[in-house]
Design a protein around this motif. Structure first.
Motif, PDB file in Angstrom:
ATOM      1  N   LYS A  98       0.836  -1.189   0.000  1.00  0.00           N
ATOM      2  CA  LYS A  98       0.000   0.000   0.000  1.00  0.00           C
ATOM      3  C   LYS A  98       0.881   1.252   0.000  1.00  0.00           C
ATOM      4  O   LYS A  98       2.091   1.162   0.212  1.00  0.00           O
ATOM      5  N   SER A  99       0.267   2.405  -0.214  1.00  0.00           N
ATOM      6  CA  SER A  99       1.025   3.652  -0.160  1.00  0.00           C
ATOM      7  C   SER A  99       1.687   3.764   1.203  1.00  0.00           C
ATOM      8  O   SER A  99       1.138   3.323   2.210  1.00  0.00           O
ATOM      9  N   GLY A 100       2.883   4.299   1.230  1.00  0.00           N
ATOM     10  CA  GLY A 100       3.652   4.368   2.461  1.00  0.00           C
ATOM     11  C   GLY A 100       4.455   3.117   2.735  1.00  0.00           C
ATOM     12  O   GLY A 100       5.165   3.037   3.730  1.00  0.00           O
ATOM     13  N   GLY A 101       4.307   2.102   1.878  1.00  0.00           N
ATOM     14  CA  GLY A 101       5.083   0.883   2.034  1.00  0.00           C
ATOM     15  C   GLY A 101       4.553  -0.093   3.064  1.00  0.00           C
ATOM     16  O   GLY A 101       5.282  -0.943   3.564  1.00  0.00           O
ATOM     17  N   ALA A 110       4.139 -12.715  12.166  1.00  0.00           N
ATOM     18  CA  ALA A 110       5.406 -12.766  12.903  1.00  0.00           C
ATOM     19  C   ALA A 110       6.316 -11.579  12.588  1.00  0.00           C
ATOM     20  O   ALA A 110       7.165 -11.211  13.403  1.00  0.00           O
ATOM     21  N   VAL A 111       6.137 -10.972  11.421  1.00  0.00           N
ATOM     22  CA  VAL A 111       6.980  -9.843  11.019  1.00  0.00           C
ATOM     23  C   VAL A 111       6.151  -8.591  10.716  1.00  0.00           C
ATOM     24  O   VAL A 111       6.660  -7.632  10.141  1.00  0.00           O
ATOM     25  N   GLN A 164       4.961  -2.361   8.493  1.00  0.00           N
ATOM     26  CA  GLN A 164       3.995  -1.273   8.654  1.00  0.00           C
ATOM     27  C   GLN A 164       4.385  -0.001   7.918  1.00  0.00           C
ATOM     28  O   GLN A 164       3.711   1.022   8.049  1.00  0.00           O
ATOM     29  N   GLY A 165       5.449  -0.058   7.138  1.00  0.00           N
ATOM     30  CA  GLY A 165       5.846   1.089   6.340  1.00  0.00           C
ATOM     31  C   GLY A 165       7.244   0.914   5.790  1.00  0.00           C
ATOM     32  O   GLY A 165       8.013   0.085   6.273  1.00  0.00           O
ATOM     33  N   GLY A 166       7.544   1.644   4.742  1.00  0.00           N
ATOM     34  CA  GLY A 166       8.882   1.662   4.191  1.00  0.00           C
ATOM     35  C   GLY A 166       9.233   0.559   3.208  1.00  0.00           C
ATOM     36  O   GLY A 166      10.353   0.523   2.720  1.00  0.00           O
ATOM     37  N   VAL A 167       8.294  -0.326   2.903  1.00  0.00           N
ATOM     38  CA  VAL A 167       8.603  -1.381   1.931  1.00  0.00           C
ATOM     39  C   VAL A 167       8.546  -0.781   0.532  1.00  0.00           C
ATOM     40  O   VAL A 167       7.568  -0.170   0.141  1.00  0.00           O
ATOM     41  N   GLN A 168       9.638  -0.957  -0.209  1.00  0.00           N
ATOM     42  CA  GLN A 168       9.722  -0.413  -1.561  1.00  0.00           C
ATOM     43  C   GLN A 168       9.386  -1.455  -2.625  1.00  0.00           C
ATOM     44  O   GLN A 168       8.829  -1.120  -3.661  1.00  0.00           O
ATOM     45  N   ALA A 196      10.843  -8.721   1.427  1.00  0.00           N
ATOM     46  CA  ALA A 196      10.468  -7.312   1.293  1.00  0.00           C
ATOM     47  C   ALA A 196      11.707  -6.445   1.472  1.00  0.00           C
ATOM     48  O   ALA A 196      12.375  -6.515   2.502  1.00  0.00           O
ATOM     49  N   LEU A 197      12.007  -5.634   0.468  1.00  0.00           N
ATOM     50  CA  LEU A 197      13.115  -4.686   0.546  1.00  0.00           C
ATOM     51  C   LEU A 197      12.564  -3.357   1.042  1.00  0.00           C
ATOM     52  O   LEU A 197      11.660  -2.780   0.434  1.00  0.00           O
ATOM     53  N   LYS A 198      13.137  -2.891   2.143  1.00  0.00           N
ATOM     54  CA  LYS A 198      12.673  -1.652   2.739  1.00  0.00           C
ATOM     55  C   LYS A 198      13.547  -0.471   2.310  1.00  0.00           C
ATOM     56  O   LYS A 198      14.668  -0.652   1.842  1.00  0.00           O
ATOM     57  N   SER A 199      13.026   0.713   2.481  1.00  0.00           N
ATOM     58  CA  SER A 199      13.724   1.928   2.058  1.00  0.00           C
ATOM     59  C   SER A 199      15.029   2.151   2.798  1.00  0.00           C
ATOM     60  O   SER A 199      15.915   2.837   2.291  1.00  0.00           O
ATOM     61  N   ASP A 200      15.192   1.565   3.982  1.00  0.00           N
ATOM     62  CA  ASP A 200      16.452   1.699   4.714  1.00  0.00           C
ATOM     63  C   ASP A 200      17.489   0.653   4.312  1.00  0.00           C
ATOM     64  O   ASP A 200      18.544   0.554   4.918  1.00  0.00           O
ATOM     65  N   GLY A 201      17.171  -0.147   3.279  1.00  0.00           N
ATOM     66  CA  GLY A 201      18.095  -1.159   2.788  1.00  0.00           C
ATOM     67  C   GLY A 201      18.043  -2.478   3.537  1.00  0.00           C
ATOM     68  O   GLY A 201      18.837  -3.375   3.279  1.00  0.00           O
TER      69      GLY A 201
END
Length: 128
Positions: free
Chosen positions: A57-60, A76-77, A82-86, A97-102
């Motif tokens: 969703k928007s916001g990752g 479990a995860v 809850q946010g930042g997934v790119q 899931a790759l997040k914006s913080d790497g």
């Protein structure tokens, strides 16, 4: 409708208003009723394994449904989703899931990539 996605036995349609409609084998992605309230809007992209879906969703924020062992149960995860997934990548039975913080968060069958605990320290940042 903007796009249709599939597992081996179910479909998910992403509509132009960002909502999702699912059908097919209920326990393998065709029944999204448990998460339907979260799929009423703002969905940007859908990914799938053999029998589960993951919606970004928007916001990752990530919402999953379908067969639990194949990535449909991300409880479990969930705090990490809850946010930042790119971007989400999938195997036959797991999501990464790759997040914006790497960093990377995984879920699904352990023998198919769903358990990254052995390398989790290496996946905490700098993944491109």
């Amino acid at each position: 409708m903007q796009q249709i996605y599939s597992t081996d036995v179910a479909f998910a349609a992403l509509k132009s208003d960002g909502s999702v409609v699912t059908w097919g084998r209920a326990d393998e992605g065709g029944d999204s009723s448990a998460v339907q309230a979260q799929l009423q809007g703002d969905v940007q992209q859908i990914y799938s394994t053999r029998t589960a879906f993951a919606a970004v969703k928007s916001g990752g924020v990530v919402v999953t449904w379908g067969e639990a062992e194949y990535g449909g149960d991300s409880s479990a995860v969930q705090a990490q989703l809850q946010g930042g997934v790119q971007q989400i990548y999938s195997t036959d039975a797991a999501f990464a899931a790759l997040k914006s913080d790497g960093s990377v968060v995984t879920r699904g069958r352990a023998d198919c990539g769903g358990d990254s605990s052995a390398v989790q320290a290496q996946l905490q940042g700098d993944v491109l």
